[in-house]
Design a protein around this motif. Structure first.
Motif, PDB file in Angstrom:
ATOM      1  N   ALA A  16       0.829  -1.204   0.000  1.00 29.16           N
ATOM      2  CA  ALA A  16       0.000   0.000   0.000  1.00 29.16           C
ATOM      3  C   ALA A  16       0.864   1.255   0.000  1.00 29.16           C
ATOM      4  CB  ALA A  16      -0.938   0.001   1.209  1.00 29.16           C
ATOM      5  N   ARG A  17       1.878   1.280   0.844  1.00 25.04           N
ATOM      6  CA  ARG A  17       2.778   2.440   0.879  1.00 25.04           C
ATOM      7  C   ARG A  17       3.536   2.592  -0.432  1.00 25.04           C
ATOM      8  NH1 ARG A  17       3.435   0.923   6.380  1.00 25.04           N
ATOM      9  NH2 ARG A  17       5.250  -0.335   5.872  1.00 25.04           N
ATOM     10  N   ALA A  18       3.958   1.490  -1.007  1.00 23.61           N
ATOM     11  CA  ALA A  18       4.686   1.535  -2.281  1.00 23.61           C
ATOM     12  C   ALA A  18       3.799   2.084  -3.391  1.00 23.61           C
ATOM     13  CB  ALA A  18       5.206   0.144  -2.633  1.00 23.61           C
ATOM     14  N   ASN A  19       2.526   1.725  -3.389  1.00 22.80           N
ATOM     15  CA  ASN A  19       1.601   2.230  -4.406  1.00 22.80           C
ATOM     16  C   ASN A  19       1.397   3.736  -4.278  1.00 22.80           C
ATOM     17  OD1 ASN A  19       1.222  -0.299  -5.564  1.00 22.80           O
ATOM     18  ND2 ASN A  19      -0.554  -0.752  -4.298  1.00 22.80           N
ATOM     19  N   VAL A  20       1.184   4.205  -3.063  1.00 22.33           N
ATOM     20  CA  VAL A  20       1.003   5.644  -2.835  1.00 22.33           C
ATOM     21  C   VAL A  20       2.275   6.397  -3.208  1.00 22.33           C
ATOM     22  CG1 VAL A  20       0.616   7.421  -1.073  1.00 22.33           C
ATOM     23  CG2 VAL A  20      -0.806   5.366  -1.114  1.00 22.33           C
ATOM     24  N   TYR A  21       3.406   5.885  -2.767  1.00 23.74           N
ATOM     25  CA  TYR A  21       4.691   6.510  -3.086  1.00 23.74           C
ATOM     26  C   TYR A  21       4.878   6.590  -4.601  1.00 23.74           C
ATOM     27  CZ  TYR A  21       9.721   7.250  -3.465  1.00 23.74           C
ATOM     28  OH  TYR A  21      10.959   7.741  -3.807  1.00 23.74           O
ATOM     29  N   SER A  22       4.616   5.490  -5.294  1.00 22.38           N
ATOM     30  CA  SER A  22       4.812   5.452  -6.748  1.00 22.38           C
ATOM     31  C   SER A  22       3.903   6.449  -7.462  1.00 22.38           C
ATOM     32  CB  SER A  22       4.570   4.032  -7.278  1.00 22.38           C
ATOM     33  OG  SER A  22       5.513   3.144  -6.723  1.00 22.38           O
ATOM     34  N   ALA A  23       2.641   6.530  -7.059  1.00 22.33           N
ATOM     35  CA  ALA A  23       1.722   7.505  -7.657  1.00 22.33           C
ATOM     36  C   ALA A  23       2.237   8.923  -7.442  1.00 22.33           C
ATOM     37  CB  ALA A  23       0.325   7.356  -7.067  1.00 22.33           C
ATOM     38  N   ASN A  24       2.668   9.220  -6.232  1.00 19.33           N
ATOM     39  CA  ASN A  24       3.202  10.555  -5.940  1.00 19.33           C
ATOM     40  C   ASN A  24       4.448  10.852  -6.766  1.00 19.33           C
ATOM     41  OD1 ASN A  24       1.199  10.852  -4.031  1.00 19.33           O
ATOM     42  ND2 ASN A  24       2.534  10.490  -2.288  1.00 19.33           N
ATOM     43  N   GLU A  25       5.307   9.865  -6.930  1.00 25.89           N
ATOM     44  CA  GLU A  25       6.552  10.070  -7.661  1.00 25.89           C
ATOM     45  C   GLU A  25       6.325  10.209  -9.169  1.00 25.89           C
ATOM     46  OE1 GLU A  25       9.817  10.612  -6.035  1.00 25.89           O
ATOM     47  OE2 GLU A  25       8.066  11.110  -4.816  1.00 25.89           O
ATOM     48  N   ILE A  26       5.330   9.533  -9.701  1.00 29.60           N
ATOM     49  CA  ILE A  26       4.985   9.728 -11.115  1.00 29.60           C
ATOM     50  C   ILE A  26       4.591  11.184 -11.331  1.00 29.60           C
ATOM     51  CG2 ILE A  26       3.277   9.184 -12.907  1.00 29.60           C
ATOM     52  CD1 ILE A  26       3.306   6.267 -11.747  1.00 29.60           C
ATOM     53  N   VAL A  27       3.749  11.703 -10.462  1.00 29.85           N
ATOM     54  CA  VAL A  27       3.340  13.108 -10.558  1.00 29.85           C
ATOM     55  C   VAL A  27       4.543  14.027 -10.384  1.00 29.85           C
ATOM     56  CG1 VAL A  27       1.919  14.921  -9.529  1.00 29.85           C
ATOM     57  CG2 VAL A  27       0.967  12.626  -9.869  1.00 29.85           C
ATOM     58  N   ARG A  28       5.398  13.726  -9.424  1.00 32.40           N
ATOM     59  CA  ARG A  28       6.602  14.540  -9.205  1.00 32.40           C
ATOM     60  C   ARG A  28       7.485  14.582 -10.449  1.00 32.40           C
ATOM     61  NH1 ARG A  28      11.579  12.737  -5.355  1.00 32.40           N
ATOM     62  NH2 ARG A  28      12.877  14.575  -5.624  1.00 32.40           N
ATOM     63  N   ILE A  29       7.677  13.433 -11.072  1.00 30.96           N
ATOM     64  CA  ILE A  29       8.481  13.376 -12.298  1.00 30.96           C
ATOM     65  C   ILE A  29       7.838  14.220 -13.385  1.00 30.96           C
ATOM     66  CG2 ILE A  29       9.189  11.837 -14.182  1.00 30.96           C
ATOM     67  CD1 ILE A  29       9.749   9.718 -11.950  1.00 30.96           C
ATOM     68  N   PHE A  30       6.526  14.140 -13.520  1.00 31.30           N
ATOM     69  CA  PHE A  30       5.852  14.938 -14.543  1.00 31.30           C
ATOM     70  C   PHE A  30       5.989  16.432 -14.264  1.00 31.30           C
ATOM     71  CE2 PHE A  30       2.809  11.309 -15.980  1.00 31.30           C
ATOM     72  CZ  PHE A  30       3.854  10.719 -16.671  1.00 31.30           C
ATOM     73  N   ILE A  51      -5.399  13.088 -11.278  1.00 35.27           N
ATOM     74  CA  ILE A  51      -4.315  12.206 -11.710  1.00 35.27           C
ATOM     75  C   ILE A  51      -3.960  11.235 -10.594  1.00 35.27           C
ATOM     76  CG2 ILE A  51      -1.873  12.121 -12.370  1.00 35.27           C
ATOM     77  CD1 ILE A  51      -2.332  14.883 -13.721  1.00 35.27           C
ATOM     78  N   GLU A  52      -3.765  11.761  -9.396  1.00 30.07           N
ATOM     79  CA  GLU A  52      -3.383  10.904  -8.267  1.00 30.07           C
ATOM     80  C   GLU A  52      -4.450   9.868  -7.943  1.00 30.07           C
ATOM     81  OE1 GLU A  52      -2.470  13.695  -5.174  1.00 30.07           O
ATOM     82  OE2 GLU A  52      -0.397  13.915  -5.844  1.00 30.07           O
ATOM     83  N   LYS A  53      -5.699  10.260  -8.015  1.00 27.09           N
ATOM     84  CA  LYS A  53      -6.793   9.320  -7.720  1.00 27.09           C
ATOM     85  C   LYS A  53      -6.754   8.136  -8.687  1.00 27.09           C
ATOM     86  CE  LYS A  53     -11.808   9.175  -7.152  1.00 27.09           C
ATOM     87  NZ  LYS A  53     -13.047   9.964  -7.209  1.00 27.09           N
ATOM     88  N   GLY A  54      -6.571   8.421  -9.960  1.00 24.98           N
ATOM     89  CA  GLY A  54      -6.492   7.353 -10.948  1.00 24.98           C
ATOM     90  C   GLY A  54      -5.261   6.484 -10.756  1.00 24.98           C
ATOM     91  N   LEU A  55      -4.096   7.117 -10.617  1.00 20.80           N
ATOM     92  CA  LEU A  55      -2.859   6.353 -10.454  1.00 20.80           C
ATOM     93  C   LEU A  55      -2.924   5.448  -9.235  1.00 20.80           C
ATOM     94  CD1 LEU A  55      -0.157   9.068 -11.284  1.00 20.80           C
ATOM     95  CD2 LEU A  55      -1.011   7.246 -12.785  1.00 20.80           C
ATOM     96  N   ARG A  56      -3.404   5.975  -8.114  1.00 19.71           N
ATOM     97  CA  ARG A  56      -3.473   5.164  -6.888  1.00 19.71           C
ATOM     98  C   ARG A  56      -4.431   3.983  -7.039  1.00 19.71           C
ATOM     99  NH1 ARG A  56      -3.282  10.120  -2.510  1.00 19.71           N
ATOM    100  NH2 ARG A  56      -1.070  10.547  -2.830  1.00 19.71           N
ATOM    101  N   ALA A  57      -5.574   4.232  -7.656  1.00 17.86           N
ATOM    102  CA  ALA A  57      -6.546   3.143  -7.846  1.00 17.86           C
ATOM    103  C   ALA A  57      -5.966   2.061  -8.747  1.00 17.86           C
ATOM    104  CB  ALA A  57      -7.842   3.695  -8.443  1.00 17.86           C
ATOM    105  N   TRP A  58      -5.402   2.455  -9.865  1.00 20.51           N
ATOM    106  CA  TRP A  58      -4.900   1.474 -10.828  1.00 20.51           C
ATOM    107  C   TRP A  58      -3.644   0.773 -10.342  1.00 20.51           C
ATOM    108  CZ3 TRP A  58      -5.926   6.106 -14.301  1.00 20.51           C
ATOM    109  CH2 TRP A  58      -7.269   6.122 -14.677  1.00 20.51           C
ATOM    110  N   ARG A  96      11.411  -0.327   0.546  1.00 21.76           N
ATOM    111  CA  ARG A  96      12.331   0.670   0.016  1.00 21.76           C
ATOM    112  C   ARG A  96      11.549   1.638  -0.857  1.00 21.76           C
ATOM    113  NH1 ARG A  96      12.950  -3.740  -3.007  1.00 21.76           N
ATOM    114  NH2 ARG A  96      12.765  -3.515  -5.244  1.00 21.76           N
ATOM    115  N   TYR A  97      12.038   2.854  -0.902  1.00 15.33           N
ATOM    116  CA  TYR A  97      11.387   3.911  -1.683  1.00 15.33           C
ATOM    117  C   TYR A  97      12.485   4.773  -2.286  1.00 15.33           C
ATOM    118  CZ  TYR A  97       7.750   2.307   1.421  1.00 15.33           C
ATOM    119  OH  TYR A  97       6.891   1.507   2.120  1.00 15.33           O
ATOM    120  N   ARG A  98      12.737   4.583  -3.571  1.00 19.51           N
ATOM    121  CA  ARG A  98      13.797   5.347  -4.231  1.00 19.51           C
ATOM    122  C   ARG A  98      13.289   5.918  -5.545  1.00 19.51           C
ATOM    123  NH1 ARG A  98      17.925   0.869  -2.615  1.00 19.51           N
ATOM    124  NH2 ARG A  98      16.601  -0.335  -3.987  1.00 19.51           N
ATOM    125  N   THR A  99      13.645   7.165  -5.774  1.00 20.98           N
ATOM    126  CA  THR A  99      13.389   7.812  -7.054  1.00 20.98           C
ATOM    127  C   THR A  99      14.685   8.479  -7.487  1.00 20.98           C
ATOM    128  OG1 THR A  99      11.098   8.215  -6.462  1.00 20.98           O
ATOM    129  CG2 THR A  99      11.986   9.512  -8.284  1.00 20.98           C
TER     130      THR A  99
END
Length: 168
Positions: A16-30, A51-58, A96-99
């Motif tokens: 769950a944390r990895a999914n939230v982190y990944s969604a946030n980081e995709i937005v950060r990269i954009f 954007i975040e709502k969709g990314l987190r759900a998917w 782990r959480y790395r970007t």
């Protein structure tokens, strides 16, 4: 039995944390890409909750295959450049959480500047992905006239990894 339950709970929390982190980081990269290309980030900020709502759900359902930031000429609608974040799901339990934001910045600074262009966020989903309010069906613009570059892995978590490609 209780020990197994603790292990399962821990694994679910890591995912769950990895999914939230990944969604946030995709937005950060954009955000980095939009800013480095010389475009206005205000439009991205306005649609960020959608954007975040969709990314987190998917991501939670393992249905997100890729997220794209497509930059196009608003008059001709020709794609000028595109950033692809391809998603790979893993089943690791080591938290782990790395970007690699430095890798992202180095690449996007080499893409040039596109003031006056527009951008949009597009996703590719696996079959069975649910609809998310605010997202519409669309197709990506053609990148046949552009050259693809493999930037490498940019997001790395226990549950989700993402490899970045750019087209320019």
């Amino acid at each position: 039995m209780a020990v197994a339950g603790v292990h399962v709970r821990t694994s679910i929390n890591v995912v769950a944390r990895a999914n939230v982190y990944s969604a946030n980081e995709i937005v950060r990269i954009f955000y980095e890409v939009v800013s480095d290309l010389g475009m206005n980030v205000t439009e991205l900020a306005e649609i960020q909750p959608i954007i975040e709502k969709g990314l987190r759900a998917w991501l939670a359902m393992r249905k997100l295959k890729a997220a794209y930031l497509e930059v196009f000429d608003p008059v001709t609608h020709v794609v000028r450049c595109r950033t692809d974040l391809n998603i790979v799901y893993t089943s690791e339990t080591n938290e782990r959480y790395r970007t690699d934001i430095d890798r992202v910045k180095t690449e996007t600074k080499s893409l040039g500047r596109y003031p006056g262009c527009k951008y949009r966020v597009v996703v590719s989903l696996a079959d069975g992905a649910p609809d998310v309010e605010g997202w519409d069906t669309t197709t990506l613009g053609s990148v046949d006239h552009l050259t693809q570059r493999d930037v490498g892995d940019v997001i790395d978590t226990a549950a989700v990894q993402s490899r970045m490609f750019t087209w320019s």
